[in-house]
Write a protein that holds these residues in place. Structure first.
Motif, PDB file in Angstrom:
ATOM      1  N   GLY A  85      -8.715   1.025  43.352  1.00  0.00           N
ATOM      2  CA  GLY A  85      -8.531   1.841  44.548  1.00  0.00           C
ATOM      3  C   GLY A  85      -9.147   1.211  45.774  1.00  0.00           C
TER       4      GLY A  85
ATOM      5  N   VAL B 110      -0.147   5.169  41.264  1.00  0.00           N
ATOM      6  CA  VAL B 110      -0.984   5.350  42.456  1.00  0.00           C
ATOM      7  C   VAL B 110      -0.827   6.757  43.021  1.00  0.00           C
ATOM      8  CG1 VAL B 110       0.836   4.380  43.931  1.00  0.00           C
ATOM      9  CG2 VAL B 110      -1.513   4.453  44.767  1.00  0.00           C
TER      10      VAL B 110
ATOM     11  N   GLU C  14      -5.635   3.954  42.013  1.00  0.00           N
ATOM     12  CA  GLU C  14      -4.610   3.370  41.157  1.00  0.00           C
ATOM     13  C   GLU C  14      -5.119   3.259  39.715  1.00  0.00           C
ATOM     14  OE1 GLU C  14      -2.509   0.422  44.450  1.00  0.00           O
ATOM     15  OE2 GLU C  14      -3.739  -0.432  42.869  1.00  0.00           O
TER      16      GLU C  14
ATOM     17  N   GLU D 211      -6.568   5.452  48.535  1.00  0.00           N
ATOM     18  CA  GLU D 211      -5.725   5.586  47.354  1.00  0.00           C
ATOM     19  C   GLU D 211      -6.474   5.215  46.086  1.00  0.00           C
ATOM     20  OE1 GLU D 211      -2.414   3.090  48.411  1.00  0.00           O
ATOM     21  OE2 GLU D 211      -3.375   1.268  47.649  1.00  0.00           O
TER      22      GLU D 211
ATOM     23  N   HIS E 254       6.330  10.329  49.630  1.00  0.00           N
ATOM     24  CA  HIS E 254       5.404  10.989  50.551  1.00  0.00           C
ATOM     25  C   HIS E 254       5.656  12.490  50.623  1.00  0.00           C
ATOM     26  CE1 HIS E 254       3.419   7.605  52.865  1.00  0.00           C
ATOM     27  NE2 HIS E 254       4.194   6.982  51.992  1.00  0.00           N
TER      28      HIS E 254
ATOM     29  N   PHE F  16      -5.634   5.117  55.321  1.00  0.00           N
ATOM     30  CA  PHE F  16      -5.267   5.618  54.001  1.00  0.00           C
ATOM     31  C   PHE F  16      -6.392   5.393  52.997  1.00  0.00           C
ATOM     32  CE2 PHE F  16      -3.993   1.194  54.076  1.00  0.00           C
ATOM     33  CZ  PHE F  16      -4.319   0.710  52.812  1.00  0.00           C
TER      34      PHE F  16
ATOM     35  N   TYR G 257       0.733  11.046  48.907  1.00  0.00           N
ATOM     36  CA  TYR G 257       1.799  10.243  48.285  1.00  0.00           C
ATOM     37  C   TYR G 257       1.415   9.890  46.857  1.00  0.00           C
ATOM     38  CZ  TYR G 257      -1.122   6.190  49.642  1.00  0.00           C
ATOM     39  OH  TYR G 257      -2.149   5.294  49.807  1.00  0.00           O
TER      40      TYR G 257
ATOM     41  N   GLY H 132      -2.461   8.886  46.666  1.00  0.00           N
ATOM     42  CA  GLY H 132      -3.253   8.613  47.856  1.00  0.00           C
ATOM     43  C   GLY H 132      -3.005   9.593  48.976  1.00  0.00           C
TER      44      GLY H 132
ATOM     45  N   LEU I 145       6.766   4.471  46.756  1.00  0.00           N
ATOM     46  CA  LEU I 145       5.954   5.658  47.004  1.00  0.00           C
ATOM     47  C   LEU I 145       6.798   6.830  47.494  1.00  0.00           C
ATOM     48  CD1 LEU I 145       3.092   3.847  48.960  1.00  0.00           C
ATOM     49  CD2 LEU I 145       3.176   4.332  46.507  1.00  0.00           C
TER      50      LEU I 145
ATOM     51  N   GLU J 178      -2.676   9.557  53.412  1.00  0.00           N
ATOM     52  CA  GLU J 178      -2.498   8.732  54.609  1.00  0.00           C
ATOM     53  C   GLU J 178      -2.568   9.629  55.835  1.00  0.00           C
ATOM     54  OE1 GLU J 178       0.404   5.171  56.298  1.00  0.00           O
ATOM     55  OE2 GLU J 178       0.901   6.228  54.435  1.00  0.00           O
TER      56      GLU J 178
END
Length: 237
Positions: A229, A194, A213, A211, A139, A209, A152, A196, A137, A198
């Motif tokens: 997700g 993905v 996907e 997310e 960020h 978080f 992210y 997302g 990931l 956080e």
């Protein structure tokens, strides 16, 4: 009489000397030698917000995710920009009910039927449906909008293993039927993307978080694409 006088003077001087020495000594705590005093720096004693400090990387986080899948999740925050996440859990098999039902025909062979025999799908039951994935990931700090929030995005690989029991009706002739069953094990694997958010601006060392996907199977059913997700919490240490 002189002996008693000398003895009294001797003990008097001894007591005076002992009291004087005792008064000059600093009092010591009763626990000295048994317990060590705990020293807490001001930085550790105060509540730190946000959880992640640039000078303290790497961090680790472990927690849970609810959704598809519901999983135990681990995350290694290598730097403030890069992290590795690993999730292991169970898929929301109810969301795949129509898909698994549609796969029934791929497990039956009509050319083995005799005469007017026919096979008709009745129902199915998922005995287990496990999923694991690993993702890298990137960020992006979002403090300019909301303190403690990060966006992210990333990519990784996913593995899925399921066992399904199908029940069906075998039509032998016009007025004779049988209800039969069989089991099939499915193994799907492929890339996953993905995105997302956080959030970690808490008084406790946790992050929350959410997310989304997208998974693409390249093995069991090549070309099959599925959105996934969830939401979750991790304890940061």
């Amino acid at each position: 009489m002189p002996f008693l006088l000398k003895t009294s003077l001797f003990f008097g001087l001894l007591c005076f000397f002992a009291i004087n020495v005792s008064a000059q000594r600093k009092p010591q705590p009763f626990y000295k030698g048994r317990y060590k005093p705990v020293k807490i720096s001001r930085q550790k004693a105060k509540v730190v917000c946000p959880v992640f400090q640039d000078s303290e990387y790497p961090y680790q986080g472990i927690g849970f995710k609810l959704g598809d899948p519901s999983a135990i999740t681990y995350k290694f925050y290598a730097t403030k920009n890069f992290a590795l996440a690993v999730d292991v859990g169970r898929t929301a098999s109810g969301l795949y009910s129509k898909y698994y039902a549609s796969e029934f025909d791929s497990y039956t062979e009509s050319d083995t039927l005799i005469g007017t025999q026919n096979v008709e799908y009745l129902n199915h039951k998922v005995k287990f449906d496990w999923q694991g994935e690993a993702k890298i990931l990137y960020h992006i700090n979002g403090d300019r909008w909301i303190k403690g929030i990060q966006g992210y995005l990333g990519a990784g690989w996913q593995w899925r293993r399921a066992q399904i029991r199908y029940e069906y009706i075998l039509e032998l002739n016009f007025n004779e039927n049988e209800i039969l069953s069989f089991e099939r094990e499915r193994f799907a694997t492929g890339p996953v993307g993905v995105v997302g958010l956080e959030y970690s601006y808490f008084e406790l060392p946790i992050s929350a978080f959410i997310e989304l996907e997208v998974f693409s199977d390249v093995f069991e059913d090549p070309g099959w694409i599925r959105p996934q997700g969830g939401v979750g919490l991790r304890y940061i240490f």
